[in-house]
Design an enzyme around this catalytic site. Structure first.
Site, PDB file in Angstrom:
ATOM      1  N   ASP A  11       0.628  -1.293  -0.019  1.00 15.22           N
ATOM      2  CA  ASP A  11      -0.207   0.027   0.000  1.00 15.22           C
ATOM      3  C   ASP A  11       0.911   1.193   0.081  1.00 15.22           C
ATOM      4  O   ASP A  11       1.933   1.212   0.718  1.00 15.22           O
ATOM      5  CB  ASP A  11      -0.999  -0.053   1.126  1.00 15.22           C
ATOM      6  CG  ASP A  11      -2.085   1.085   1.082  1.00 15.22           C
ATOM      7  OD1 ASP A  11      -2.418   1.655   0.153  1.00 15.22           O
ATOM      8  OD2 ASP A  11      -2.708   1.223   2.092  1.00 15.22           O
ATOM      9  N   HIS A  28       2.757   3.268  -9.147  1.00 15.90           N
ATOM     10  CA  HIS A  28       2.542   1.836  -9.138  1.00 15.90           C
ATOM     11  C   HIS A  28       3.772   1.314 -10.042  1.00 15.90           C
ATOM     12  O   HIS A  28       4.318   0.132  -9.465  1.00 15.90           O
ATOM     13  CB  HIS A  28       1.317   1.520 -10.295  1.00 15.90           C
ATOM     14  CG  HIS A  28       0.160   1.979  -9.505  1.00 15.90           C
ATOM     15  ND1 HIS A  28      -0.250   1.501  -7.920  1.00 15.90           N
ATOM     16  CD2 HIS A  28      -0.966   2.579  -9.527  1.00 15.90           C
ATOM     17  CE1 HIS A  28      -1.299   1.816  -7.779  1.00 15.90           C
ATOM     18  NE2 HIS A  28      -1.776   2.533  -8.810  1.00 15.90           N
ATOM     19  N   LEU A 121      12.667 -19.646  -4.550  1.00 10.44           N
ATOM     20  CA  LEU A 121      11.847 -19.173  -3.959  1.00 10.44           C
ATOM     21  C   LEU A 121      10.478 -19.119  -4.565  1.00 10.44           C
ATOM     22  O   LEU A 121      10.197 -19.030  -5.662  1.00 10.44           O
ATOM     23  CB  LEU A 121      12.054 -17.523  -3.951  1.00 10.44           C
ATOM     24  CG  LEU A 121      11.086 -16.487  -3.396  1.00 10.44           C
ATOM     25  CD1 LEU A 121      10.978 -16.506  -1.660  1.00 10.44           C
ATOM     26  CD2 LEU A 121      11.526 -15.071  -3.824  1.00 10.44           C
TER      27      LEU A 121
HETATM   28  C1  FPP Z   1      -2.193  -0.061  -3.419  1.00  5.45           C
HETATM   29  O1  FPP Z   1      -1.465   1.297  -3.295  1.00  5.45           O
HETATM   30  C2  FPP Z   1      -1.555  -0.710  -4.575  1.00  5.45           C
HETATM   31  C3  FPP Z   1      -2.215  -1.448  -5.642  1.00  5.45           C
HETATM   32  C4  FPP Z   1      -3.500  -1.540  -5.572  1.00  5.45           C
HETATM   33  C5  FPP Z   1      -1.428  -1.981  -6.563  1.00  5.45           C
HETATM   34  C6  FPP Z   1      -0.176  -2.437  -6.538  1.00  5.45           C
HETATM   35  C7  FPP Z   1       0.423  -3.198  -7.522  1.00  5.45           C
HETATM   36  C8  FPP Z   1       1.723  -3.109  -7.712  1.00  5.45           C
HETATM   37  C9  FPP Z   1       2.663  -2.698  -6.540  1.00  5.45           C
HETATM   38  C10 FPP Z   1       2.237  -3.264  -9.182  1.00  5.45           C
HETATM   39  C11 FPP Z   1       3.185  -4.491  -8.989  1.00  5.45           C
HETATM   40  C12 FPP Z   1       2.396  -5.744  -9.348  1.00  5.45           C
HETATM   41  C13 FPP Z   1       3.162  -6.483 -10.103  1.00  5.45           C
HETATM   42  C14 FPP Z   1       2.364  -8.170  -9.922  1.00  5.45           C
HETATM   43  C15 FPP Z   1       3.969  -6.556 -10.915  1.00  5.45           C
HETATM   44  P1  FPP Z   1      -2.475   2.574  -3.584  1.00  5.45           P
HETATM   45  O2  FPP Z   1      -2.511   3.003  -5.173  1.00  5.45           O
HETATM   46  O3  FPP Z   1      -3.843   2.049  -2.892  1.00  5.45           O
HETATM   47  O4  FPP Z   1      -1.646   3.521  -2.537  1.00  5.45           O
HETATM   48  P2  FPP Z   1      -2.506   4.876  -1.920  1.00  5.45           P
HETATM   49  O5  FPP Z   1      -3.280   4.237  -0.598  1.00  5.45           O
HETATM   50  O6  FPP Z   1      -1.256   5.631  -1.493  1.00  5.45           O
HETATM   51  O7  FPP Z   1      -3.515   5.402  -2.898  1.00  5.45           O
END
Ligand code: FPP
Length: 231
Positions: A11, A28, A121
C-alpha cells in the site's frame, strides 16, 4: 526464527507519487521496482515463499485509466519470464484470473507452467483476489463436486492457495491498519506487521526490520508459551 512465508499488502503507491507531484501510475511503476527488490531480498535471506497483493476484487472500482496502467504493468512483469527462471523462482497466481483480459490470464498460466519445475523462492501473486470471492468460489466447487458433508481439508483444497503454505507474517505498508479482504483464513495465525513506509520506499532496512520484529514475537497458536506449558 526466520519466517518461511511473508505476505505483503503493497500500500502507498498513489501517495508516494502524489507527494512528488507525479501521477498515481508512476507510484505503481516504482511499486513494481519495490516488488522486484523484495523478491531479491527474499532470495538473499532464504525465505521460502512471498505473496504480493497486486490487485484486489475491490480494485475494479478504481478509474479505468489506473486499471489499464496496472494491466500494462502486469503485462510487463509477465513478459520477464526469463528473469524469474534465471533466479530459480517458482511463480503462482491466486485469484479469479478470468476477469482479466485473456492475454493476461494466458500469460499467468504460461509463467506458472514455465517455472513449475524451479526449486527456489515461491512467488505468489494475488490478482483479482479477495477472501470473500475465494471462499464463495471454493464452496461452489465443492457443491459442484456433489459433496453432502464437508471436511476442513475439502475447504483448504478448494481455496486458491491449495498446495501453498500459509503466511507466517502479513506486512502492510502505507500506514493503514487493516487486512482489506486479503488471505483472511490463511492468516488466521499469522503475525501482523503494519508499517508507515510507503511501498515504493520499502527497502532492505525495512525488510530486515520485518524479520527482526517477527523474531521478537511469540507464536502460541491458541496454546501456551513453551515455558508456561511446563508449569
Ligand atoms: C495499493 O496502493 C497498490 C495497488 C492497488 C497496486 C499494487 C500493484 C503494484 C505494486 C504493481 C506491481 C505488481 C505486479 C504483479 C508487478 P494505492 O494505490 O492504494 O496507494 P495509496 O493508498 O497511496 O493511494
Amino acid at each position: 526464527m526466520t519466517p518461511s512465508h511473508i505476505a505483503f499488502i503493497m500500500d502507498g503507491n498513489g501517495r508516494w507519487a502524489e507527494r512528488r507531484h507525479m501521477p498515481r501510475n508512476y507510484g505503481h511503476k516504482m511499486g513494481t521496482k519495490a516488488l522486484e527488490r523484495v523478491v531479491d531480498l527474499a532470495i538473499k535471506y532464504e525465505i521460502k515463499t512471498v505473496t504480493f497483493y497486486a490487485f484486489s476484487t475491490e480494485n475494479w472500482s478504481r478509474p479505468q485509466k489506473e486499471i489499464d496502467t496496472l494491466f500494462d504493468i502486469f503485462r510487463n512483469f509477465l513478459s520477464e519470464i526469463d528473469k524469474y527462471k534465471s533466479k530459480n523462482v517458482k511463480l503462482h497466481f491466486i485469484g479469479n484470473l478470468g476477469r482479466f483480459p485473456q492475454d493476461i490470464a494466458d500469460s499467468c498460466a504460461e509463467m506458472t507452467a514455465q517455472t513449475c519445475g524451479n526449486t527456489g523462492l515461491n512467488v505468489v501473486v494475488a490478482m483479482n483476489y479477495g477472501s470473500w470471492e475465494e471462499i464463495t468460489s471454493a464452496v461452489n466447487r465443492i457443491v459442484a463436486a456433489g459433496k453432502q458433508t464437508v471436511a476442513e481439508e475439502d475447504v483448504k483444497n478448494a481455496l486458491y492457495t491449495a498446495g501453498l503454505s500459509y503466511p507466517d507474517v502479513v506486512v502492510r505498508t502505507g500506514g493503514e491498519v487493516r487486512l482489506s479482504n486479503f488471505l483472511l483464513l490463511q492468516s488466521a495465525y499469522a503475525e501482523l506487521i503494519f508499517i508507515n513506509t510507503l511501498w515504493p520506499d520499502f527497502d532492505e532496512k525495512e525488510f530486515v526490520g520485518v524479520l527482526n520484529e517477527y523474531a521478537s514475537r511469540v507464536r502460541k497458536y491458541g496454546g501456551l508459551k513453551k515455558a508456561d506449558a511446563k508449569a
